[in-house]
Scaffold this motif. Structure first.
Motif, PDB file in Angstrom:
ATOM      1  N   LEU A  87       0.826  -1.208   0.000  1.00 53.09           N
ATOM      2  CA  LEU A  87       0.000   0.000   0.000  1.00 53.09           C
ATOM      3  C   LEU A  87       0.860   1.257   0.000  1.00 53.09           C
ATOM      4  N   GLU A  88       1.958   1.209   0.738  1.00 52.03           N
ATOM      5  CA  GLU A  88       2.833   2.369   0.841  1.00 52.03           C
ATOM      6  C   GLU A  88       3.556   2.652  -0.473  1.00 52.03           C
ATOM      7  N   LYS A  89       4.085   1.622  -1.105  1.00 52.26           N
ATOM      8  CA  LYS A  89       4.900   1.810  -2.305  1.00 52.26           C
ATOM      9  C   LYS A  89       4.059   2.090  -3.551  1.00 52.26           C
ATOM     10  N   ASN A  90       2.844   1.531  -3.612  1.00 55.74           N
ATOM     11  CA  ASN A  90       2.041   1.649  -4.829  1.00 55.74           C
ATOM     12  C   ASN A  90       0.873   2.618  -4.682  1.00 55.74           C
ATOM     13  N   ARG A  91       0.956   3.485  -3.695  1.00 55.78           N
ATOM     14  CA  ARG A  91      -0.148   4.415  -3.433  1.00 55.78           C
ATOM     15  C   ARG A  91      -0.251   5.473  -4.520  1.00 55.78           C
ATOM     16  N   ILE A  92      -1.487   5.769  -4.929  1.00 54.75           N
ATOM     17  CA  ILE A  92      -1.786   6.860  -5.846  1.00 54.75           C
ATOM     18  C   ILE A  92      -2.512   7.972  -5.094  1.00 54.75           C
ATOM     19  N   CYS A  93      -3.493   7.581  -4.309  1.00 54.27           N
ATOM     20  CA  CYS A  93      -4.365   8.540  -3.625  1.00 54.27           C
ATOM     21  C   CYS A  93      -3.590   9.321  -2.564  1.00 54.27           C
ATOM     22  N   PRO A  94      -3.732  10.654  -2.529  1.00 58.14           N
ATOM     23  CA  PRO A  94      -3.006  11.462  -1.550  1.00 58.14           C
ATOM     24  C   PRO A  94      -3.763  11.649  -0.228  1.00 58.14           C
ATOM     25  N   CYS A  95      -4.962  11.061  -0.105  1.00 59.64           N
ATOM     26  CA  CYS A  95      -5.776  11.320   1.084  1.00 59.64           C
ATOM     27  C   CYS A  95      -5.102  10.779   2.344  1.00 59.64           C
ATOM     28  N   LYS A  96      -5.547  11.272   3.495  1.00 64.88           N
ATOM     29  CA  LYS A  96      -4.930  10.891   4.763  1.00 64.88           C
ATOM     30  C   LYS A  96      -5.081   9.399   5.042  1.00 64.88           C
ATOM     31  N   ALA A  97      -6.213   8.836   4.643  1.00 63.12           N
ATOM     32  CA  ALA A  97      -6.430   7.411   4.887  1.00 63.12           C
ATOM     33  C   ALA A  97      -5.356   6.576   4.202  1.00 63.12           C
ATOM     34  N   CYS A  98      -5.125   6.852   2.937  1.00 55.94           N
ATOM     35  CA  CYS A  98      -4.138   6.072   2.183  1.00 55.94           C
ATOM     36  C   CYS A  98      -2.709   6.390   2.623  1.00 55.94           C
ATOM     37  N   ALA A  99      -2.485   7.652   3.015  1.00 56.55           N
ATOM     38  CA  ALA A  99      -1.137   8.053   3.421  1.00 56.55           C
ATOM     39  C   ALA A  99      -0.736   7.468   4.769  1.00 56.55           C
ATOM     40  N   THR A 100      -1.701   7.323   5.674  1.00 53.36           N
ATOM     41  CA  THR A 100      -1.381   6.846   7.027  1.00 53.36           C
ATOM     42  C   THR A 100      -1.602   5.351   7.214  1.00 53.36           C
TER      43      THR A 100
END
Length: 365
Positions: A87-100
């Motif tokens: 999830l960390e390496k392939n993240r696209i979405c900048p929202c807090k949920a995806c970032a944290t």
């Protein structure tokens, strides 16, 4: 009656995660992680219930050996941690949920005892004193949110030494009081760096040595993050992509690099995968690649979003294609390029109309 095993993996930080991040995306992240834990159930434990951020497993009338129990625990921590890294390496979405999301942790409680069952509408669920005790053990004085806790009763029954240690585990003694009863246990804090994480698929960055074959630009009167959600959230796709019969995708997943979906057009299935390319800092980019269209070996479509102000942004759509066939190159020049331009322009117009009609941040998937 032989004792039964009670086994509860619980995602740590869930409550804070949901309260402080975008709710819908956080729910999808948690759902993904619960699926990962269920798939990591190599000992075929029975799943009694999904309890929000936790799973309640049991094995009726039988305990696992210490070797199998520790292997099961390690397997779940490994799968969980590996998915967080993905999830960390392939993240696209900048929202807090995806970032944290990568900061989430896991605790596992294992207990045993005599259990009874309650059956409601064909669902059989354990209940009784030991079940209550197992759940209460989740609230303990262990100074970590990434650990395994095994009740003293269970560790004694399977002859697991109090101070057992290995590469992954280093157990210590602990105890807490519940309803004026002291309950002893052993626990081991899990160091994620000690886990044998398998290689996971990383999205390859696409580099082009030529300009795009098609380019469209347009300004939008919504925040850049909202436009990215409209584009990457596949549940919106049918609202602005014209001519597709249906889209097939994993609904309980936040789109990330490597995510796949299928466009069904006249019973033909076109497979797409999310890819990336470099953009300047401060911009958002989402790309898709397919090798399913007949007129090109590979087709790429990139959406680059540049914030203009807090509530406005610009979108650039770029199409690239690759083919070695002279005939295909000719067909693209004479026919296919016009079709691609028309379809892309129509999609852009529909996307603009969708955002104009809504004029609010869309709900996440």
């Amino acid at each position: 009656m032989a004792k039964s095993l009670l086994f509860i993996p619980d995602i740590s930080g869930f409550t804070k995660f949901v309260q402080t991040t975008e709710v819908a995306h956080s729910q999808h992240v948690i759902a993904e992680l619960l699926e990962v834990l269920i798939e990591a159930n190599t000992e075929e434990l029975q799943l009694a219930e999904v309890e929000g951020d936790a799973l309640f497993f049991y094995r009726e009338g039988e305990l696992l050996s210490q070797e199998k129990l520790l292997a099961q625990i390690e397997n779940m921590f490994t799968a969980f941690t590996g998915h967080l890294k993905l999830l960390e390496k392939n993240r696209i979405c900048p929202c807090k949920a995806c970032a944290t999301a990568p900061k989430l942790e896991l605790k596992i409680v294992a207990h045993c005892g005599d259990i009874e069952f309650l059956e409601v509408q064909g669902n059989r669920k354990p209940f009784g004193k030991q079940v209550i005790e197992a759940h209460r053990l989740l609230k303990n004085s262990v100074e970590s949110d990434n650990y395994v806790l095994i009740s003293k009763e269970l560790s004694s029954d399977i002859e697991l030494p109090i101070y057992y240690y290995s590469k992954v585990f280093r157990f210590k003694q602990g105890k807490d009081t519940y309803d004026q009863k002291e309950v002893e246990y052993i626990y081991s804090i899990i160091d994620s760096n000690k886990l044998n994480i398998s290689e996971y698929s990383k999205a390859k960055e696409v580099v082009f040595d030529k300009p795009p074959g098609i380019v469209f630009d347009r300004n939008f009167a919504i925040p850049a993050e909202s436009l990215l959600e409209y584009i990457t959230n596949l549940s919106y796709r049918h609202l602005w992509v014209h001519g597709v019969d249906k889209f097939e995708y994993t609904e309980n997943e936040v789109t990330r690099l490597g995510s796949e979906h299928i466009c069904v057009i006249n019973n033909k299935h076109l497979n797409f995968v999310a890819v990336k390319k470099k953009v300047k800092p401060g911009k958002y980019v989402y790309g898709e690649m397919t090798r399913s269209i007949p007129i090109a070996d590979t087709l790429y479509q990139f959406y680059t979003i540049s914030p203009i102000s807090e509530n406005s942004c610009s979108l650039k759509i770029e199409l690239y294609w690759e083919t070695k066939s002279i005939l295909k190159k000719l067909l693209i020049t004479l026919f296919a390029k016009k079709v691609l331009m028309k379809n892309t322009k129509t999609g852009l117009d529909l996307l603009f109309k969708l955002t104009e009609d809504s004029r609010s941040i869309p709900s996440s998937k």
